[in-house]
Motif scaffolding. Structure first.
Motif, PDB file in Angstrom:
ATOM      1  N   TYR A  45     -41.197  -2.781 -26.411  1.00  0.00           N
ATOM      2  CA  TYR A  45     -41.308  -3.782 -27.475  1.00  0.00           C
ATOM      3  C   TYR A  45     -42.784  -3.851 -27.813  1.00  0.00           C
ATOM      4  N   ALA A  83     -40.524  -2.491 -21.452  1.00  0.00           N
ATOM      5  CA  ALA A  83     -39.478  -3.255 -20.777  1.00  0.00           C
ATOM      6  C   ALA A  83     -38.712  -2.371 -19.799  1.00  0.00           C
ATOM      7  N   SER A 129     -37.858 -12.041 -12.582  1.00  0.00           N
ATOM      8  CA  SER A 129     -37.868 -12.305 -14.018  1.00  0.00           C
ATOM      9  C   SER A 129     -38.762 -11.306 -14.754  1.00  0.00           C
ATOM     10  N   GLY A 130     -38.257 -10.813 -15.881  1.00  0.00           N
ATOM     11  CA  GLY A 130     -39.062  -9.935 -16.717  1.00  0.00           C
ATOM     12  C   GLY A 130     -39.076  -8.482 -16.294  1.00  0.00           C
ATOM     13  N   CYS A 131     -38.224  -8.083 -15.344  1.00  0.00           N
ATOM     14  CA  CYS A 131     -38.275  -6.707 -14.856  1.00  0.00           C
ATOM     15  C   CYS A 131     -37.437  -5.764 -15.704  1.00  0.00           C
ATOM     16  N   GLY A 132     -36.705  -6.291 -16.669  1.00  0.00           N
ATOM     17  CA  GLY A 132     -35.970  -5.417 -17.585  1.00  0.00           C
ATOM     18  C   GLY A 132     -34.468  -5.398 -17.383  1.00  0.00           C
ATOM     19  N   LYS A 133     -33.925  -6.394 -16.681  1.00  0.00           N
ATOM     20  CA  LYS A 133     -32.487  -6.417 -16.420  1.00  0.00           C
ATOM     21  C   LYS A 133     -31.697  -6.651 -17.707  1.00  0.00           C
ATOM     22  N   THR A 134     -32.078  -7.709 -18.424  1.00  0.00           N
ATOM     23  CA  THR A 134     -31.370  -8.020 -19.663  1.00  0.00           C
ATOM     24  C   THR A 134     -31.514  -6.874 -20.657  1.00  0.00           C
ATOM     25  N   THR A 135     -32.707  -6.294 -20.706  1.00  0.00           N
ATOM     26  CA  THR A 135     -32.930  -5.177 -21.618  1.00  0.00           C
ATOM     27  C   THR A 135     -31.943  -4.048 -21.327  1.00  0.00           C
ATOM     28  N   GLU A 155     -26.410 -12.789 -15.909  1.00  0.00           N
ATOM     29  CA  GLU A 155     -26.562 -14.005 -15.099  1.00  0.00           C
ATOM     30  C   GLU A 155     -25.463 -15.020 -15.409  1.00  0.00           C
TER      31      GLU A 155
END
Ligand SMILES: Nc1ncnc2c1ncn2[C@@H]1O[C@H](COP(=O)(O)OP(=O)(O)OP(=O)(O)O)[C@@H](O)[C@H]1O
Ligand SMILES: [Mg+2]
Lengths: 384, 287
Positions: A27, A32, A52-58, A175
C-alpha cells in the motif's frame, strides 16, 4: 457469473484450495505482505496468527478479492484468480464486526447470497435453505428479528450462516470471535470446530489470540511484518518453534539469552551474560547454529520441576538445578502457576499440574524452593 | 430524591422557555393573525377590515393556475434536484479520496456566499438573449428562447436547491459502513445490485430529508419563477407578493396563504406516513 464459479469449482482434484505464490502486497510505501508463499489444503482448518499489523487481514482480503496482489499469484482450487472480482469467487467471508445488513431482518441477511444468483432460486427454496442454516447455527425462530435485537454471539451466528449459504469452497473468518466475552468465545470456538467438521469445507481463520489458534487449527501460519515466520501444526509450533519469536508467541516460555559456545551433535550450549552455560536441543525446524551467534535456551513452564528447598535437587534428577523463592502463585484449576525468583536467572514461570500439587502440597509465596529441568526439555533457539 | 427531580424539572422549564417563547411569538402568532385576516374583508383603501366571511375562500379558484403550478413544479423540481444531487453526493462520499472531498464540498457551498437574488440575476444573463442562445446561434440553432420558459425555472430550481439536496444525501452515504458493500460483493452481489440493495436503501434517510427540505421551500418559492419565468410561470409565492404588496388585498392573500399551509401540512404528513411506513415495511421480509 454461474459459469465462472463452476469453472473455478471444477478444478483438477488434488490441487490445494488456496495457494499463494510469492505474493507481495504494497500500500504505497507500506509492505503489507512480503513475498509470501503458502498453500491451504482442502478441508483444512488453517489459521493466520500474528501481532497487529502483520498482514493477516490483507491475506484474507487477497483471497476474498477485495485487494489484488502487487506481485505474485493467488490461486483458488488450482485456478489463478488475479483480476476476478469478489462476487465471482467461490469463497465467503465472516467479517470482523460481522457487517450484517441493518435494513434487513435475520432471514433476509442469511438469504442474501441466494438472492444474488441468477436465476434467483424460488422463494420457497430460499426459505427452506435459510431455515436449515438457522437451525444449524441454533437460531431457529429468530428469522424475523431485526439485527440490532440480537446479542453479539447471535449476530456472530447470523454472520456465519450468511457466509455459508452459498456453500463456499473456502470460508474466511477475520477475527470472528474477537468481540465476544471469554466464556462465549470458548463456546463458539468449539461450535466453529464442530461446524467445520460437519460441513467439511476449508476454514481460514485470522486471529491474534494464540490460544484460539492453537486449540482450533489443523495448521497455523505465524506471521511477522508481512512475512511468514513458521507454518505447521499447533504441536509442531509448540514443541519445535523455529526461533525465539515463534516460541514467545506460541504458548508461554522461559528464555535464557546468550551466545552459542559449543555445538555437539544433539545439543547446543549457550552461555548467558553471567557466564553460566545451559544446554538445549536445537529445534527441528531451526536452520542451524554456529559458535558465537546470539541464541536462547527456552524452557516451557510445564517442563520445570519444583520441590521444597530441603529436599535437595538430586532427587528431582534434573540436569539443571536452581534455588529460588516463590514470588507469586496463581491457581488455574487444572494447574498452578508459580512465578519463582531465582538468583542469576531472574523470574521463572513454572506450571505445576494438579496431581503433583495435591501430592506434595502447594507452595506459599515467599517459600524457598529448588527447581530444575532436564536438558532434553530445553530448546536451543535462534534469536530472530 | 424529590429535590433532585423538581430541580431537574425546573431546569427543563428554564431551558425550554426561550425556545417556546420564540416559537410562540415568531411562528404561531403570525399564523394566527393570517388565519384571522383570511376571514375578513378588504377595506376600500386596501388592507384589512374585521369581519367574518368565507368570501375569500370562495374566491380561491381565481388563483387556480398559481396553485396548479406550485403543485406541479414543487414535486417535479424536487425530483429533478434529487436526480442531479444523488450522483453528485455519491461521487463525493464514495468515489473521491478524502484529500479532495473537503475542497469539493466547499465548492458545493460557495454559491451560498452570495445571495440567491444576485445569483438568479446572473442566470438571467446566462439564459437571456446574449447568453447561451447567442452561442447556440453560432452553431446553427437559431431563435432558441430559454429565458422566461418553464425550462429556465427548472434550471433555476436545480441551481438554487442543489446543495440542500446534496448535503443530507452526502451525510447518509458518508456514514454508510463500507464493509457492508464488501459483504454484499462477497456474497455474490454485482456492484450494481449492491448499489440497489444496500447503498440505496441505507441512504434513504438522507434522500427523505433532502426531498422534504427542497419540497417545502419550493412550495413558497417566488424569486425564481419571477426572475426566470418572467411572469409566464406563476407560483403561489408570486400570487402572494401580488396580493399583499400590489393590490393590498390582505384578506384574500391570507386565505391563499392559509390554503398553502394546509396543502403543505397534508402533503408533508402523507409523505412522512409513506416513508415511515416504508421503514416499518422493512420489518417484513423482502425475499
Ligand atoms: N488500505 C490500506 N492502505 C494502506 N495501508 C494499509 C491498508 N490496509 C492495511 N494496510 C497496512 O498493511 C499492514 C497490514 O495490515 P493488516 O490489516 O493486514 O494487519 P492485520 O494483521 O490484520 O492487523 P490487525 O490484527 O490489527 O487486524 C499494516 O501496516 C497496515 O497499516
Ligand atoms: Mg486485521
Amino acid at each position: 457469473m454461474e459459469l465462472n464459479v463452476s469453472m473455478i469449482n471444477s478444478d483438477k482434484s488434488g490441487s490445494p484450495d488456496i495457494q499463494f505464490d510469492q505474493v507481495t502486497k504494497r500500500y504505497g510505501d507500506v509492505v503489507a505482505l512480503d513475498n509470501v508463499s503458502l498453500s491451504v489444503e482442502r478441508g483444512e482448518f488453517f489459521s493466520f496468527l500474528g501481532p497487529s499489523g502483520c498482514g493477516k487481514t490483507t491475506s484474507l482480503r487477497l483471497i476474498a478479492g477485495f485487494e489484488q496482489p502487487t506481485q505474485g499469484n493467488v490461486q483458488i482450487g488450482g485456478v489463478s484468480v488475479i483480476g476476478v472480482p469478489p462476487h465471482r469467487r467461490p469463497v465467503n467471508m465472516v467479517f470482523q464486526h460481522y457487517a450484517l445488513f441493518p435494513h434487513m431482518n435475520v432471514s433476509d441477511n442469511i438469504g442474501y447470497g441466494l438472492r444474488q444468483r441468477s436465476p434467483k432460486p424460488p422463494k420457497s427454496e430460499t426459505y427452506r435453505q435459510v431455515d436449515e442454516l438457522l437451525e444449524m447455527v441454533q437460531m431457529s425462530g429468530y428469522g424475523k428479528r431485526r439485527i440490532w435485537e440480537l446479542s453479539g454471539g447471535q449476530q456472530q451466528r447470523v454472520a456465519l450462516a450468511r457466509a455459508l449459504i452459498n456453500k463456499p469452497t473456502v470460508l474466511l473468518l477475520d477475527e470472528p470471535l474477537a468481540a465476544l466475552d471469554r466464556k462465549l468465545r470458548r463456546d463458539m470456538q468449539i461450535e466453529l470446530q464442530t461446524l467445520q467438521r460437519d460441513v467439511g469445507i476449508t476454514f481460514i481463520l485470522v486471529t491474534h489470540d494464540q490460544e484460539e489458534a492453537l486449540s482450533m487449527s489443523d495448521r497455523i501460519c505465524i506471521m511477522r511484518e508481512g512475512c511468514v515466520v513458521q507454518m505447521g501444526s499447533p504441536r509442531d509450533l509448540y514443541d519445535q518453534p523455529s526461533n525465539l519469536y515463534v516460541a514467545d508467541f506460541v504458548g508461554k516460555s522461559n528464555f535464557i539469552t546468550g551466545s552459542v559456545t559449543n555445538i555437539n551433535g544433539r545439543y547446543v550450549t549457550v552461555e548467558d551474560a553471567n557466564g553460566r552455560t545451559f544446554v538445549g536441543a536445537p529445534s527441528a525446524s531451526a536452520s542451524g547454529f554456529s559458535v558465537g551467534v546470539a541464541a536462547s535456551i527456552a524452557i516451557r513452564p510445564e517442563l520445570i520441576v519444583v520441590s521444597s528447598h530441603n529436599s535437595c535437587a538430586v532427587d528431582m534428577a534434573t540436569d539443571v538445578a536452581l534455588n529460588g523463592r516463590i514470588k507469586n502463585r496463581i491457581f488455574l484449576g487444572e494447574h498452578t502457576e508459580y512465578l519463582i525468583e531465582t538468583d542469576g536467572l531472574g523470574d521463572i514461570l513454572v506450571l505445576s499440574p494438579k496431581h503433583i500439587e495435591s501430592k506434595r502440597g502447594a507452595f506459599e509465596p515467599g517459600e524457598a524452593v529448588a527447581l530444575g529441568w532436564k536438558n532434553a526439555a530445553a530448546l536451543a533457539l535462534e534469536d530472530s | 430524591m424529590t429535590g433532585e427531580s423538581t430541580k431537574g424539572r425546573w431546569l427543563t422549564v428554564a431551558l425550554l422557555t426561550p425556545t417556546s417563547a420564540w416559537f410562540l411569538v415568531m411562528l404561531v402568532m403570525p399564523l394566527v393573525v393570517v388565519a384571522i385576516f383570511s376571514f375578513g374583508e378588504r377595506s376600500a383603501v386596501g388592507g384589512y377590515t374585521a369581519s367574518f366571511t368565507f368570501d375569500q375562500y370562495a374566491n380561491l379558484p381565481s388563483r387556480f393556475t398559481a396553485f396548479r403550478n406550485t403543485l406541479t413544479y414543487a414535486p417535479f423540481g424536487t425530483l429533478v434536484s434529487l436526480l442531479v444531487a444523488y450522483p453528485l453526493a455519491y461521487f463525493l462520499a464514495v468515489k473521491v479520496s478524502p484529500k479532495w472531498r473537503l475542497l469539493l464540498l466547499v465548492l458545493v457551498i460557495v454559491p451560498f456566499w452570495t445571495s440567491l437574488l444576485i445569483r438568479t440575476y446572473a442566470w438571467i444573463f446566462i439564459l437571456g438573449g446574449r447568453g447561451i442562445p447567442t452561442l447556440l446561434d453560432y452553431i446553427g440553432f437559431e431563435g432558441v428562447r430559454l429565458i422566461n420558459t418553464p425550462f429556465a425555472v427548472v434550471v433555476g430550481i436545480i441551481y438554487g436547491y442543489l446543495p440542500l439536496m446534496v448535503f443530507p444525501i452526502f451525510v447518509s452515504l458518508e456514514r454508510l459502513d463500507k464493509r457492508l458493500l464488501e459483504a454484499s460483493n462477497d456474497l455474490g452481489g454485482t456492484p450494481f445490485r449492491t448499489f440497489l440493495q444496500v447503498t440505496l436503501p441505507l441512504s434513504m434517510p438522507g434522500v427523505a430529508t433532502g426531498c422534504m427540505l427542497v419540497f417545502i421551500l419550493l412550495m413558497g418559492e417566488f424569486l425564481i419563477p419571477a426572475f426566470l419565468g418572467g411572469g409566464k410561470v406563476f407560483f403561489i409565492g408570486n400570487a402572494l407578493v401580488d396580493l399583499f404588496l400590489q393590490s393590498r388585498n390582505w384578506p384574500f392573500g391570507s386565505a391563499v396563504a392559509v390554503t398553502l399551509v394546509i396543502i403543505m401540512l397534508i402533503t408533508v404528513s402523507l409523505y412522512m406516513r409513506l416513508t415511515m411506513g416504508r421503514a416499518a415495511d422493512r420489518n417484513e421480509s423482502i425475499m
